[in-house]
Design an enzyme around this catalytic site. Sequence first.
Site, PDB file in Angstrom:
ATOM      1  N   THR A  48      25.548  34.772  11.318  1.00 30.24           N
ATOM      2  CA  THR A  48      24.797  34.758  10.061  1.00 30.24           C
ATOM      3  C   THR A  48      25.114  35.993   9.232  1.00 30.24           C
ATOM      4  O   THR A  48      25.406  35.907   8.033  1.00 30.24           O
ATOM      5  CB  THR A  48      23.287  34.712  10.345  1.00 30.24           C
ATOM      6  OG1 THR A  48      22.992  33.590  11.160  1.00 30.24           O
ATOM      7  CG2 THR A  48      22.494  34.629   9.059  1.00 30.24           C
ATOM      8  N   TYR A 111      19.393  22.348   8.010  1.00 30.41           N
ATOM      9  CA  TYR A 111      19.253  21.282   7.005  1.00 30.41           C
ATOM     10  C   TYR A 111      18.967  19.930   7.630  1.00 30.41           C
ATOM     11  O   TYR A 111      17.888  19.378   7.453  1.00 30.41           O
ATOM     12  CB  TYR A 111      20.468  21.185   6.070  1.00 30.41           C
ATOM     13  CG  TYR A 111      20.225  20.166   4.973  1.00 30.41           C
ATOM     14  CD1 TYR A 111      19.313  20.432   3.961  1.00 30.41           C
ATOM     15  CD2 TYR A 111      20.858  18.931   4.976  1.00 30.41           C
ATOM     16  CE1 TYR A 111      19.034  19.495   2.982  1.00 30.41           C
ATOM     17  CE2 TYR A 111      20.591  17.997   3.997  1.00 30.41           C
ATOM     18  CZ  TYR A 111      19.681  18.277   3.001  1.00 30.41           C
ATOM     19  OH  TYR A 111      19.406  17.338   2.046  1.00 30.41           O
ATOM     20  N   TYR A 137      21.245  30.073  19.913  1.00 27.34           N
ATOM     21  CA  TYR A 137      20.660  30.931  18.870  1.00 27.34           C
ATOM     22  C   TYR A 137      19.522  30.181  18.178  1.00 27.34           C
ATOM     23  O   TYR A 137      19.751  29.192  17.494  1.00 27.34           O
ATOM     24  CB  TYR A 137      21.754  31.327  17.883  1.00 27.34           C
ATOM     25  CG  TYR A 137      21.315  32.209  16.729  1.00 27.34           C
ATOM     26  CD1 TYR A 137      20.118  32.912  16.732  1.00 27.34           C
ATOM     27  CD2 TYR A 137      22.139  32.358  15.616  1.00 27.34           C
ATOM     28  CE1 TYR A 137      19.743  33.712  15.675  1.00 27.34           C
ATOM     29  CE2 TYR A 137      21.784  33.169  14.552  1.00 27.34           C
ATOM     30  CZ  TYR A 137      20.583  33.839  14.590  1.00 27.34           C
ATOM     31  OH  TYR A 137      20.221  34.637  13.528  1.00 27.34           O
ATOM     32  N   ARG A 142      15.400  30.284   9.394  1.00 26.51           N
ATOM     33  CA  ARG A 142      16.585  29.962   8.607  1.00 26.51           C
ATOM     34  C   ARG A 142      17.011  28.507   8.757  1.00 26.51           C
ATOM     35  O   ARG A 142      17.656  27.959   7.865  1.00 26.51           O
ATOM     36  CB  ARG A 142      17.759  30.872   9.012  1.00 26.51           C
ATOM     37  CG  ARG A 142      17.514  32.342   8.753  1.00 26.51           C
ATOM     38  CD  ARG A 142      18.779  33.157   8.945  1.00 26.51           C
ATOM     39  NE  ARG A 142      19.670  33.023   7.801  1.00 26.51           N
ATOM     40  CZ  ARG A 142      19.976  33.999   6.948  1.00 26.51           C
ATOM     41  NH1 ARG A 142      19.457  35.206   7.105  1.00 26.51           N
ATOM     42  NH2 ARG A 142      20.800  33.789   5.955  1.00 26.51           N
ATOM     43  N   LYS A 165      19.700  33.843  22.157  1.00 30.91           N
ATOM     44  CA  LYS A 165      19.348  34.825  21.129  1.00 30.91           C
ATOM     45  C   LYS A 165      18.074  34.300  20.484  1.00 30.91           C
ATOM     46  O   LYS A 165      18.107  33.305  19.759  1.00 30.91           O
ATOM     47  CB  LYS A 165      20.457  34.987  20.079  1.00 30.91           C
ATOM     48  CG  LYS A 165      20.065  35.962  18.969  1.00 30.91           C
ATOM     49  CD  LYS A 165      21.096  36.021  17.848  1.00 30.91           C
ATOM     50  CE  LYS A 165      20.616  36.952  16.744  1.00 30.91           C
ATOM     51  NZ  LYS A 165      21.549  37.005  15.581  1.00 30.91           N
ATOM     52  N   ILE A 207      20.981  41.221  19.829  1.00 26.94           N
ATOM     53  CA  ILE A 207      22.080  40.915  18.909  1.00 26.94           C
ATOM     54  C   ILE A 207      21.567  41.348  17.545  1.00 26.94           C
ATOM     55  O   ILE A 207      20.641  40.744  16.998  1.00 26.94           O
ATOM     56  CB  ILE A 207      22.482  39.442  18.965  1.00 26.94           C
ATOM     57  CG1 ILE A 207      23.041  39.130  20.364  1.00 26.94           C
ATOM     58  CG2 ILE A 207      23.520  39.121  17.889  1.00 26.94           C
ATOM     59  CD1 ILE A 207      23.399  37.671  20.583  1.00 26.94           C
TER      60      ILE A 207
END
Length: 295
Positions: A48, A111, A137, A142, A165, A207
Amino acid sequence: MRENTIFQGAATAIITPMTEAGVDYESFGRLIDWQIEQGINALVIAGTTGEGSTLSDEEHREVFRYAIDRIGGRVPAIAGTGSNDTAYAISLTECACELGYDAMLVVTPYYNKATQKGLIQMYNAIADASTKPIIVYNVPSRTGVNIEPSTYVELAKHPRIAAIKEANSNISKIVETFALVGDQLDIYSGNDDQITPILAMGGKGVISVLSNVVPAETVELCNRFFEGDVAGSAAMQCEYMELVKALFCEVNPIPVKSAVAAMGFCDDYIRLPLTDMEPQNKERMLGIMRAKGII
């Protein structure tokens, strides 16, 4: 550490320096070298923070190629290969495996999102195609989808799904995840404001976005904890909270890219739909960096 532990400590989710002409590989190389010289424990490429979502397919693969060559085995290299298109995530994963990456960081689909059943099937499909460990992740702020602790139980059954993560910010859910799979999967903080708390639960590290700016200090924060100086680690967590807040006062990686540019590593250029940092936010962040002697 487990046999399939990828790293312990701090991994930088490194920015991808750019100009209007494209990826700035000269600056990228200097930044990679500096991170390793500062003692970072691993590097995440094209995540990201590395603007992987706005790299073209050709750029994505070239960034992977360049970075793995520049790292040269000095620290573990982790490739950001996630996508909301499972077939494309598999293609990037296969590319990174062939190039010699040590692990893949695979974000939940954004999305189109997914059910928990869909997440299990997607991660298993990517892990089946990979020859290297997978870091799952989870960043629902997000992507719009959260991985439930019970879903990690299913994912842990795959031999190449090795770590998480976790950036869901819900400490109760994170504790539940540790209770269910903490003995089967390595768990890394995905939020710089929760490093010491996650370590206290048995986490392997972070991370990090913060470590783009202060890699040695982020490593030290982790090392203090691992060496038994819990109070020292907690003190550093508190000491850097103001900087962490500044680095996330706008959508990541807008602030951190401005911060790294102010340190002289690259141009302050970010791709649409992200835009330049608001002047008042930037001045506040730079003021914090000056006060800490970073710039």
